[in-house]
Write a protein that holds these residues in place. Structure first.
Motif, short mmCIF file in Angstrom:
data_model
loop_
_atom_site.label_atom_id
_atom_site.label_comp_id
_atom_site.label_asym_id
_atom_site.label_seq_id
_atom_site.Cartn_x
_atom_site.Cartn_y
_atom_site.Cartn_z
N PRO A 1 0.82 -1.20 0.00
CA PRO A 1 0.00 0.00 0.00
C PRO A 1 0.86 1.25 0.00
O PRO A 1 1.95 1.26 0.55
N VAL A 2 0.33 2.33 -0.60
CA VAL A 2 1.06 3.58 -0.66
C VAL A 2 0.66 4.44 0.53
O VAL A 2 -0.52 4.63 0.81
N ALA A 18 -6.39 3.31 -1.14
CA ALA A 18 -7.16 3.25 0.11
C ALA A 18 -8.06 4.48 0.24
O ALA A 18 -9.21 4.39 0.68
N GLU A 19 -7.54 5.64 -0.14
CA GLU A 19 -8.33 6.86 -0.06
C GLU A 19 -9.46 6.86 -1.08
O GLU A 19 -10.56 7.37 -0.81
N TYR A 20 -9.19 6.30 -2.25
CA TYR A 20 -10.27 6.16 -3.24
C TYR A 20 -11.39 5.30 -2.69
O TYR A 20 -12.58 5.67 -2.79
N ARG A 21 -11.04 4.16 -2.09
CA ARG A 21 -12.08 3.30 -1.51
C ARG A 21 -12.88 4.06 -0.46
O ARG A 21 -14.11 3.99 -0.43
N GLU A 22 -12.19 4.80 0.40
CA GLU A 22 -12.88 5.56 1.43
C GLU A 22 -13.75 6.65 0.83
O GLU A 22 -14.81 6.98 1.37
N SER A 23 -13.31 7.23 -0.28
CA SER A 23 -14.08 8.32 -0.91
C SER A 23 -15.44 7.83 -1.38
O SER A 23 -16.39 8.63 -1.46
N ILE A 51 -13.15 -2.51 -7.39
CA ILE A 51 -12.56 -1.42 -6.61
C ILE A 51 -11.05 -1.59 -6.54
O ILE A 51 -10.29 -0.63 -6.65
N ASN A 52 -10.61 -2.84 -6.37
CA ASN A 52 -9.16 -3.11 -6.34
C ASN A 52 -8.51 -2.68 -7.66
O ASN A 52 -7.41 -2.11 -7.67
N ASP A 59 -2.79 4.23 -7.00
CA ASP A 59 -1.47 3.98 -6.42
C ASP A 59 -0.35 4.18 -7.44
O ASP A 59 0.74 4.66 -7.09
N TYR A 60 -0.59 3.84 -8.70
CA TYR A 60 0.44 4.02 -9.72
C TYR A 60 0.79 5.50 -9.89
O TYR A 60 1.94 5.85 -10.18
#
Length: 330
Positions: A1-2, A18-23, A51-52, A59-60
């Motif tokens: 994870p970044v 992770a932030e995208y998922r939380e958004s 989502i992954n 992350d890229y």
């Protein structure tokens, strides 16, 4: 994870996976998967592979080694944004788009987020053309929208393919007008749209939908010539989706990690404010927009198919080795 500091997040204006998922928790779309209502998209196991996969694009963009491909200038050229949100300005951008799409697809099989880029680029061309032909503020609206998408690092799904109904008939001839998305009412503050879009890739786990016409229109079809953007939880929008990939299947080593869903999106008197409307009744320009988007998307698919081909070649190589054979010819 970044992981990054708060300062880095604020200065870059880029989300991690992770932030995208939380958004996604900021939205409450009405989603059904396999006939069951989804309480929270971010926590739904049947959508997790999708989502992954989109998370990889986030992350890229934060990976220094991949940044030359993953990042591109924003509208004002003042900072870098995810390439899948950028406008293509020259042949170098088009080549970089292909390489970035291939890179993402080597990991995930399907980038999905390149649809955002394809749609924004097509709409950019359309609104330039529209303003030149009929005047108005379509392009100013779109520019403001693209700026917001870039600033917030959003993912935008493309709702283009209509349900169509009787394919021998034009949109205005359908017994059920909801076979195509159309403007059902114009109001002082915006328009209301109704109808059905099919096979909308990644619809449940994006932030916004960009609605585009899926064919050329005639004067009688003018209400069906609509291009607009709306959040996925707009009142009146329902999404009926299938699982993304093959979640929960232990033997599906790849597709239980990465996959994609498609959804049928049903618009039932959905309100869209004028500042999110980019085409409304100018039927003469519908064909141009449809072909422009298709051209951008087919170009992106060159990179996507190459990346997926790399995956297949790698899988074949692993099978050869697993059977005790060698890929090298004596």
């Amino acid at each position: 994870p970044v992981t990054r500091s708060c300062h880095e997040r604020m200065s870059a204006m880029l989300m991690s996976a992770a932030e995208y998922r939380e958004s996604l928790r900021r939205y409450t779309p009405r989603v059904f998967v396999e006939g069951q209502a989804v309480t929270c998209v971010a926590d739904e196991p049947r959508l997790a592979p999708g989502i992954n996969a989109i998370g990889v694009t986030y992350d890229y963009a934060l990976d220094a080694a991949r940044a030359p491909l993953a990042l591109a200038p924003n509208l004002d050229g003042t900072r870098q944004v995810n390439r899948f949100l950028a406008l293509n300005r020259d042949s170098d951008d088009l080549l970089a788009k292909l390489e970035y799409t291939r890179l993402v697809c080597q990991e995930t099989g399907c980038a999905m987020r390149y649809l955002t880029m394809d749609g924004l680029n097509a709409a950019w061309q359309l609104t330039h053309r529209l303003d030149a032909a009929v005047g108005g503020e379509y392009h100013a609206r779109l520019r403001a929208y693209v700026q917001r998408v870039q600033d917030e690092d959003l993912t935008v799904g493309i709702a283009m393919t209509d349900a169509k109904g009787d394919r021998s008939l034009r949109p205005h001839q359908q017994a059920n007008p909801d076979a195509y998305v159309h403007v059902s009412k114009r109001e002082a503050g915006g328009v209301r749209i109704s109808g059905t879009k099919a096979i909308v890739t990644s619809a449940p786990y994006v932030h916004e939908l960009l609605v585009l016409p899926g064919r050329a229109m005639t004067a009688e079809d003018a209400p069906f010539a609509i291009a607009c953007a709306l959040p996925v939880d707009a009142p009146g929008l329902t999404m009926i989706a299938r699982p993304a990939g093959r979640p929960g299947e232990e033997k599906a080593l790849f597709s239980n990690k990465y996959g994609q869903t498609t959804a049928v999106c049903v618009f039932d008197d959905v309100f869209v404010p004028w500042d999110r409307v980019f085409l409304c009744g100018e039927y003469e320009h519908s064909e141009f927009l449809t072909k422009s988007y298709a051209t951008h998307h087919r170009h992106s698919c060159i990179g996507a198919r190459a990346g997926f081909g790399d995956l297949l070649i790698g899988a074949g190589a692993l099978m050869i080795e697993a059977n005790g054979l060698s890929m090298l010819r004596n």
